[in-house]
Design a protein around this motif. Structure first.
Motif, PDB file in Angstrom:
ATOM      1  N   SER A  29       8.290 -36.073 -15.682  1.00 43.15           N
ATOM      2  CA  SER A  29       7.002 -36.271 -16.352  1.00 43.15           C
ATOM      3  C   SER A  29       6.927 -35.344 -17.553  1.00 43.15           C
ATOM      4  CB  SER A  29       5.843 -36.003 -15.393  1.00 43.15           C
ATOM      5  OG  SER A  29       5.848 -34.641 -14.992  1.00 43.15           O
ATOM      6  N   TYR A  30       5.955 -35.640 -18.450  1.00 44.21           N
ATOM      7  CA  TYR A  30       5.670 -34.796 -19.603  1.00 44.21           C
ATOM      8  C   TYR A  30       4.348 -34.091 -19.357  1.00 44.21           C
ATOM      9  CZ  TYR A  30       9.566 -36.711 -22.194  1.00 44.21           C
ATOM     10  OH  TYR A  30      10.823 -37.049 -22.590  1.00 44.21           O
ATOM     11  N   ASN A  31       4.386 -32.757 -19.437  1.00 40.81           N
ATOM     12  CA  ASN A  31       3.227 -31.943 -19.081  1.00 40.81           C
ATOM     13  C   ASN A  31       2.671 -31.239 -20.309  1.00 40.81           C
ATOM     14  OD1 ASN A  31       3.988 -32.717 -16.556  1.00 40.81           O
ATOM     15  ND2 ASN A  31       4.751 -30.712 -15.917  1.00 40.81           N
ATOM     16  N   ILE A  32       1.347 -31.048 -20.299  1.00 38.57           N
ATOM     17  CA  ILE A  32       0.677 -30.252 -21.332  1.00 38.57           C
ATOM     18  C   ILE A  32      -0.203 -29.227 -20.644  1.00 38.57           C
ATOM     19  CG2 ILE A  32       0.681 -32.095 -23.056  1.00 38.57           C
ATOM     20  CD1 ILE A  32      -2.290 -32.546 -22.393  1.00 38.57           C
ATOM     21  N   ARG A  33      -0.392 -28.107 -21.329  1.00 38.68           N
ATOM     22  CA  ARG A  33      -1.279 -27.034 -20.839  1.00 38.68           C
ATOM     23  C   ARG A  33      -2.073 -26.524 -22.030  1.00 38.68           C
ATOM     24  NH1 ARG A  33      -1.482 -23.745 -16.342  1.00 38.68           N
ATOM     25  NH2 ARG A  33      -2.343 -21.653 -16.607  1.00 38.68           N
ATOM     26  N   TYR A  34      -3.382 -26.745 -22.012  1.00 38.45           N
ATOM     27  CA  TYR A  34      -4.235 -26.384 -23.143  1.00 38.45           C
ATOM     28  C   TYR A  34      -5.210 -25.281 -22.721  1.00 38.45           C
ATOM     29  CZ  TYR A  34      -7.591 -26.745 -26.967  1.00 38.45           C
ATOM     30  OH  TYR A  34      -8.403 -26.463 -28.020  1.00 38.45           O
ATOM     31  N   LYS A  35      -5.298 -24.243 -23.559  1.00 40.96           N
ATOM     32  CA  LYS A  35      -6.203 -23.130 -23.299  1.00 40.96           C
ATOM     33  C   LYS A  35      -7.502 -23.354 -24.067  1.00 40.96           C
ATOM     34  CE  LYS A  35      -6.544 -18.083 -23.366  1.00 40.96           C
ATOM     35  NZ  LYS A  35      -5.859 -16.820 -23.738  1.00 40.96           N
ATOM     36  N   CYS A  36      -8.604 -23.460 -23.326  1.00 40.57           N
ATOM     37  CA  CYS A  36      -9.920 -23.705 -23.929  1.00 40.57           C
ATOM     38  C   CYS A  36     -10.485 -22.417 -24.516  1.00 40.57           C
ATOM     39  CB  CYS A  36     -10.877 -24.288 -22.895  1.00 40.57           C
ATOM     40  SG  CYS A  36     -10.282 -25.832 -22.150  1.00 40.57           S
ATOM     41  N   ALA A  37     -11.604 -22.557 -25.210  1.00 41.34           N
ATOM     42  CA  ALA A  37     -12.232 -21.403 -25.862  1.00 41.34           C
ATOM     43  C   ALA A  37     -12.730 -20.389 -24.855  1.00 41.34           C
ATOM     44  CB  ALA A  37     -13.377 -21.879 -26.758  1.00 41.34           C
ATOM     45  N   LEU A  44      -2.395 -31.351 -17.660  1.00 41.99           N
ATOM     46  CA  LEU A  44      -2.248 -32.790 -17.475  1.00 41.99           C
ATOM     47  C   LEU A  44      -0.765 -33.135 -17.479  1.00 41.99           C
ATOM     48  CD1 LEU A  44      -5.009 -34.373 -19.762  1.00 41.99           C
ATOM     49  CD2 LEU A  44      -4.952 -34.347 -17.289  1.00 41.99           C
ATOM     50  N   GLN A  45      -0.415 -34.213 -16.777  1.00 38.86           N
ATOM     51  CA  GLN A  45       0.957 -34.671 -16.776  1.00 38.86           C
ATOM     52  C   GLN A  45       0.988 -36.198 -16.863  1.00 38.86           C
ATOM     53  OE1 GLN A  45       2.787 -33.333 -13.168  1.00 38.86           O
ATOM     54  NE2 GLN A  45       1.794 -34.843 -11.889  1.00 38.86           N
ATOM     55  N   VAL A  46       1.990 -36.707 -17.527  1.00 41.33           N
ATOM     56  CA  VAL A  46       2.179 -38.152 -17.701  1.00 41.33           C
ATOM     57  C   VAL A  46       3.529 -38.527 -17.089  1.00 41.33           C
ATOM     58  CG1 VAL A  46       2.281 -40.058 -19.334  1.00 41.33           C
ATOM     59  CG2 VAL A  46       0.831 -38.076 -19.824  1.00 41.33           C
ATOM     60  N   SER A  47       3.495 -39.356 -16.068  1.00 41.60           N
ATOM     61  CA  SER A  47       4.717 -39.747 -15.368  1.00 41.60           C
ATOM     62  C   SER A  47       5.498 -40.771 -16.198  1.00 41.60           C
ATOM     63  CB  SER A  47       4.378 -40.332 -14.002  1.00 41.60           C
ATOM     64  OG  SER A  47       5.523 -40.865 -13.382  1.00 41.60           O
ATOM     65  N   VAL A  48       6.797 -40.552 -16.339  1.00 43.91           N
ATOM     66  CA  VAL A  48       7.652 -41.486 -17.062  1.00 43.91           C
ATOM     67  C   VAL A  48       7.730 -42.821 -16.323  1.00 43.91           C
ATOM     68  CG1 VAL A  48      10.014 -41.885 -17.898  1.00 43.91           C
ATOM     69  CG2 VAL A  48       8.983 -39.613 -18.085  1.00 43.91           C
ATOM     70  N   LYS A  49       7.702 -42.769 -15.008  1.00 47.14           N
ATOM     71  CA  LYS A  49       7.804 -43.977 -14.197  1.00 47.14           C
ATOM     72  C   LYS A  49       6.612 -44.900 -14.429  1.00 47.14           C
ATOM     73  CE  LYS A  49       8.382 -45.431  -9.388  1.00 47.14           C
ATOM     74  NZ  LYS A  49       8.507 -44.967  -7.988  1.00 47.14           N
ATOM     75  N   LYS A  75     -11.738 -32.239 -20.150  1.00 50.13           N
ATOM     76  CA  LYS A  75     -10.581 -32.648 -19.362  1.00 50.13           C
ATOM     77  C   LYS A  75     -10.766 -34.072 -18.849  1.00 50.13           C
ATOM     78  CE  LYS A  75      -7.802 -31.399 -15.326  1.00 50.13           C
ATOM     79  NZ  LYS A  75      -7.601 -30.426 -14.227  1.00 50.13           N
ATOM     80  N   GLY A  76     -11.993 -34.420 -18.478  1.00 54.63           N
ATOM     81  CA  GLY A  76     -12.244 -35.770 -17.981  1.00 54.63           C
ATOM     82  C   GLY A  76     -11.977 -36.829 -19.033  1.00 54.63           C
ATOM     83  N   GLU A  77     -12.361 -36.536 -20.284  1.00 51.16           N
ATOM     84  CA  GLU A  77     -12.103 -37.500 -21.350  1.00 51.16           C
ATOM     85  C   GLU A  77     -10.601 -37.630 -21.623  1.00 51.16           C
ATOM     86  OE1 GLU A  77     -14.658 -35.509 -24.147  1.00 51.16           O
ATOM     87  OE2 GLU A  77     -16.076 -37.167 -24.125  1.00 51.16           O
ATOM     88  N   ALA A  78      -9.883 -36.498 -21.536  1.00 55.81           N
ATOM     89  CA  ALA A  78      -8.437 -36.550 -21.720  1.00 55.81           C
ATOM     90  C   ALA A  78      -7.773 -37.351 -20.606  1.00 55.81           C
ATOM     91  CB  ALA A  78      -7.865 -35.133 -21.792  1.00 55.81           C
ATOM     92  N   GLN A  79      -8.239 -37.191 -19.380  1.00 59.81           N
ATOM     93  CA  GLN A  79      -7.690 -37.958 -18.259  1.00 59.81           C
ATOM     94  C   GLN A  79      -7.977 -39.452 -18.435  1.00 59.81           C
ATOM     95  OE1 GLN A  79      -9.576 -35.952 -14.988  1.00 59.81           O
ATOM     96  NE2 GLN A  79      -7.779 -34.678 -14.573  1.00 59.81           N
ATOM     97  N   ALA A  80      -9.175 -39.764 -18.932  1.00 60.31           N
ATOM     98  CA  ALA A  80      -9.507 -41.175 -19.151  1.00 60.31           C
ATOM     99  C   ALA A  80      -8.607 -41.798 -20.217  1.00 60.31           C
ATOM    100  CB  ALA A  80     -10.980 -41.295 -19.545  1.00 60.31           C
TER     101      ALA A  80
END
Length: 521
Positions: A29-37, A44-49, A75-80
């Motif tokens: 999978s491709y993962n991201i890690r974002y630090k908020c203010a 979040l992670q996106v599965s290649v499968k 985070k909810g909007e990013a997940q959507a």
């Protein structure tokens, strides 16, 4: 027609999405890690499968989610957004296994970088049709020898685990990057030797300043008014040895020689607070606290630190209290010694100013009272268990600790306890007890572990009565007043009651009275 990464959306030029989208070989999978203010992290992670096996599409979805978070979305909007893009990729008619094989062709540079799982892999099904080669593929195949013509290299690639292959490739890339940086530095040093020398001098000066600062890591707590509770937090705090740490952070101890109640400054990891207490106990009610956000990486000094001091049962903010760094740590200690010296000189001057006859009469009455108490205990067959404390100067503060102490029936903190006998009830009660929390024998006016008139530290947890310890092993510290605190008094002793010795003391005191009378006449 298969979806392309640009069909999902574009990445802005100033976005850091591309560099923060990381491939996880173990999860595929491709993962991201974002630090908020506010300091919180969004993962979040996106599965290649889930996107039909396309690494490029999964990478683009992860980057788009990171870009959305950069724009202030939740985070909810990013997940959507991620779920919607994955749905689009799944419903695309071109998202077939053959398209995936074309995207993950080892001859493709993008696939070699993004899809380590598919590098060197071939279909094991002999009946599966080979994918149609494009004109570009045919030209590439004609311009270079085919990888399949080298069976040894192909067999080794098939034999190597995909995860290990990815790790090896990443390690080789990291080593190559480090070597490139080192070569650039060496080239710069050869071209500009003077700048290199200046850099070394600056680094040496910085290291020297850092070492100098580390040699004086002491602090001063100040600002708490004397008329308020817990003003004892004021004073100099010496940094403890680095081997003495609490929750992985350095500790400080108040530098007050003879102070019975210690004041310890340490960091509490679970509460994210610096605390001042009388012992290293994170569960005990602290005397003062200062919340911080740097996880205790630096001392709680500076204008942004707010101290809350215990008043009654609540911690109240005191804007005057602050902790300041110090250049020297011995100033307060020398001042304390000076005050004690002045106090001792004043006591000697006061003793010399008292008429000799009055002082002799006071000493004689004290030994008379001791002998009377000892004889009463002897009649009750309790003299062997009693102790006598003497030696405190009769003109000094808390000289009333002198006397005969009878052993009580009960114990305190697991050790024997004593109570002073006396004919004058106006002097108040006196108890000799062992404090397990302070690891000291104390003389108090109540059966409690708070304030005391005098104390003596021991190391045997109160198993041995102070009268039975070797001579010189116990050093008593007596309270000399608020300014001077507790001071050593080597004349104070605690021994078993010896009637014959007390009689000798009384005889000498009577002789002193007779001499004083003759001098006055």
């Amino acid at each position: 027609m298969a979806l392309k990464p640009e069909d999902l959306g574009d990445i802005a030029a100033g976005s850091k999405a591309a560099e923060n989208s990381k491939y996880n070989a173990s999860r595929d999978s491709y993962n991201i890690r974002y630090k908020c203010a506010d300091g919180q992290h969004v993962d979040l992670q996106v599965s290649v499968k889930k996107v039909g096996g396309s690494h490029e599409l999964a990478d683009r979805i992860a980057q788009l989610c990171y870009q959305l978070l950069e724009n202030g979305k939740s985070k909810g909007e990013a997940q959507a957004l991620r779920d919607e893009l994955i749905r689009r990729c799944g419903s695309s008619p071109g998202s077939s296994k053959q398209a995936v094989r074309r995207a993950s062709d080892p001859q493709s540079p993008a696939a070699a970088a993004k899809a380590p799982r598919s590098a060197g892999k071939k279909s094991s099904d002999p009946q599966s049709p080979a994918p149609a080669a494009s004109a570009g593929d045919a030209s590439a195949a004609s311009s270079a020898p085919a990888a399949a013509s080298e069976p040894a290299a192909e067999d080794s690639a098939d034999a190597e685990d995909p995860a290990q292959l990815a790790i090896r490739q990443a390690a080789e890339a990291a080593r190559a990057a480090v070597l490139a940086v080192q070569q650039q530095l060496q080239q710069l040093q050869q071209e500009n030797p003077q700048e290199s020398d200046h850099h070394e001098q600056d680094q040496a000066a910085t290291d020297a300043a850092s070492k100098k600062k580390k040699r004086n890591p002491n602090c001063r707590m100040e600002g708490r008014a004397d008329d308020k509770s817990n003003s004892s937090i004021n004073g100099v705090y010496l940094a403890k040895d680095k081997r003495v740490m609490f929750h992985g952070r350095q500790c400080w101890e108040k530098c007050i020689e003879g102070e019975e109640e210690p004041r310890l400054l340490f960091y509490s990891g679970p509460t994210f607070q610096w605390k001042i207490s009388d012992q290293y106990d994170d569960t005990k009610q602290p005397i003062a606290v200062a919340p911080v956000s740097d996880r205790g990486l630096s001392p709680p000094t500076g204008p942004g630190i707010k101290w809350y001091v215990l008043e009654g049962s609540e911690l109240i903010y005191d804007p005057e209290v602050k902790l300041a760094e110090m250049e020297e740590a011995g100033d307060d200690k020398r001042e304390r010694k000076r005050l004690k010296k002045e106090k001792a000189e004043a006591a000697r001057a006061q003793e010399s100013s008292i008429p000799a006859l009055e002082l002799a009469n006071t000493r004689m009455r004290m030994y008379q009272e001791m002998i009377v108490c000892a004889m009463q205990l002897q009649k009750e067959n309790q003299l062997e268990k009693a102790v006598v404390i003497q030696g405190r100067g009769l003109t000094r503060k808390n000289h009333l600790i002198n006397g005969v102490y009878m052993q009580r029936g009960g114990k305190y903190h697991g050790a024997v306890s004593f109570q002073k006998l006396g004919m004058d009830t106006r002097t108040g009660k006196k108890f000799l007890i062992y404090s397990a929390t302070k690891q000291a024998w104390k003389i108090t006016d109540k059966m409690q572990d708070q304030d005391s008139f005098a104390y003596a530290k021991v190391e045997d947890r109160g198993e041995t009565c102070p009268s039975d310890l070797p001579k010189g092993y116990v050093t008593w510290k007596v309270f000399d007043g608020k300014e001077a605190g507790y001071g050593k008094d080597v004349e104070v002793t605690c021994t078993r009651v010896d009637l014959a010795l007390l009689s000798d003391h009384l005889k000498r005191a009577q002789e002193e009275v007779e001499v004083a009378k003759k001098e006055e006449e």
